[in-house]
Design a protein around this motif. Structure first.
Motif, mmCIF file in Angstrom:
data_model
loop_
_atom_site.group_PDB
_atom_site.id
_atom_site.type_symbol
_atom_site.label_atom_id
_atom_site.label_comp_id
_atom_site.label_asym_id
_atom_site.label_seq_id
_atom_site.Cartn_x
_atom_site.Cartn_y
_atom_site.Cartn_z
ATOM 1 N N VAL A 38 0.850 -1.188 0.000
ATOM 2 C CA VAL A 38 0.000 0.000 0.000
ATOM 3 C C VAL A 38 0.889 1.242 0.000
ATOM 4 O O VAL A 38 1.799 1.367 0.832
ATOM 5 N N ALA A 39 0.645 2.133 -0.949
ATOM 6 C CA ALA A 39 1.422 3.376 -0.994
ATOM 7 C C ALA A 39 1.108 4.224 0.233
ATOM 8 O O ALA A 39 0.003 4.184 0.778
ATOM 9 N N ASP A 40 2.101 4.983 0.703
ATOM 10 C CA ASP A 40 1.918 5.872 1.859
ATOM 11 C C ASP A 40 1.420 5.097 3.080
ATOM 12 O O ASP A 40 0.496 5.529 3.785
ATOM 13 N N ALA A 41 2.044 3.948 3.331
ATOM 14 C CA ALA A 41 1.595 3.072 4.419
ATOM 15 C C ALA A 41 1.586 3.782 5.771
ATOM 16 O O ALA A 41 0.636 3.637 6.554
ATOM 17 N N LYS A 42 2.627 4.533 6.075
ATOM 18 C CA LYS A 42 2.714 5.191 7.382
ATOM 19 C C LYS A 42 1.621 6.236 7.547
ATOM 20 O O LYS A 42 0.990 6.337 8.607
ATOM 21 N N ILE A 43 1.394 7.011 6.497
ATOM 22 C CA ILE A 43 0.349 8.050 6.554
ATOM 23 C C ILE A 43 -1.020 7.408 6.728
ATOM 24 O O ILE A 43 -1.831 7.840 7.558
ATOM 25 N N ASP A 44 -1.284 6.357 5.956
ATOM 26 C CA ASP A 44 -2.588 5.693 6.044
ATOM 27 C C ASP A 44 -2.785 5.042 7.409
ATOM 28 O O ASP A 44 -3.891 5.068 7.965
ATOM 29 N N ALA A 45 -1.725 4.445 7.961
ATOM 30 C CA ALA A 45 -1.823 3.833 9.291
ATOM 31 C C ALA A 45 -2.206 4.888 10.325
ATOM 32 O O ALA A 45 -3.055 4.641 11.194
ATOM 33 N N TRP A 46 -1.586 6.052 10.218
ATOM 34 C CA TRP A 46 -1.909 7.126 11.144
ATOM 35 C C TRP A 46 -3.355 7.600 10.979
ATOM 36 O O TRP A 46 -4.094 7.754 11.957
#
Length: 251
Positions: free
Chosen positions: A19-27
């Motif tokens: 998934v692109a931008d995994a860290k942003i989406d997790a947040w």
């Protein structure tokens, strides 16, 4: 599990699913589930996440790992600084489409200024006519509703063939307190009268291209709102051909 550990877990799960931008989406998913902001997180990152919230977060992560668009999971998307409800019945509003709204708003405001000047110069001081706008293939209603909010006293009509899309558009109009008219029909079907502006972001992707799109789009966004048939221009041709019958002389 602490808030910090939850973020780390989310990033790991989403990275493994490409998934692109995994860290942003997790947040963003943790923010949605726990109803927190960054300030709260940094003050409480070592606090334990409530079990119920953790369970909900893990469900949201699984959905995102299956490439369900983040906006569908969160249930909203931002467009022109406004929050629009979205679900699988409508395309997710894109920032690119804001260019269309910006151009329309600028032109509508110029038109209103010109109308007022002309009205002031007439002997009978006629009431200024409201600018009428038609938003075809409205989907979530983001184009027409944004125009209605940014150009008060404009008559805006939203039209779509999809009952599900119109239901979303109606909810957005209510939530954003936008006075608009909704009509169900295929392009100009059931449309009456003439308009100063016809705005649209119709399906524009060639049929054979859709299968090559990212899974978030091809597997989850409505194909009805994507498929522009053989060359992607089918709806543009129909709109251009019929538009003169629904436009005012200077529309």
């Amino acid at each position: 599990m602490t808030y910090r550990e939850a973020i780390n877990l989310g990033e790991k799960v989403l990275n493994m699913a490409d998934v692109a931008d995994a860290k942003i989406d997790a947040w963003l998913l943790l923010e949605m589930v726990c109803k927190i902001d960054r300030s709260f997180y940094y003050l409480h990152m070592e606090d334990e996440v409530a079990e119920e919230q953790l369970s909900e977060y893990e469900i949201a992560l699984r959905k995102r790992a299956e490439h369900v668009p983040l906006q569908y999971i969160v249930g909203e998307a931002e467009f022109m600084g406004l929050k629009f409800k979205v679900n699988s019945n409508v395309l997710i509003p894109r920032q690119d489409t804001e260019c269309l709204v910006e151009l329309a708003v600028e032109d509508i405001r110029n038109r209103k200024t010109q109308n007022r000047c002309e009205s002031n110069n007439t002997a009978d001081q006629k009431n200024e006519q409201k600018v009428k706008v038609l938003d075809l293939c409205t989907g979530s209603g983001c184009i027409g509703i944004s125009v209605a909010k940014l150009c008060p006293d404009t008559e805006v009509t939203l039209a779509d063939i999809s009952e599900g899309a119109l239901s979303v558009a109606k909810k957005n109009a209510q939530n954003l307190d936008a006075g608009v008219t909704l009509i169900k029909g295929n392009l100009f079907e059931n449309i009456e009268g003439r308009f100063d502006y016809i705005l649209s972001n119709p399906p524009y992707i060639p049929s054979e291209v859709i299968e090559g799109l990212m899974p978030e789009v091809k597997e989850h966004e409505p194909r009805l709102a994507l498929d522009g048939e053989a060359d992607g221009l089918s709806f543009y041709r129909e709109i251009i051909n019929e538009a003169p019958d629904y436009l005012n002389p200077d529309g």
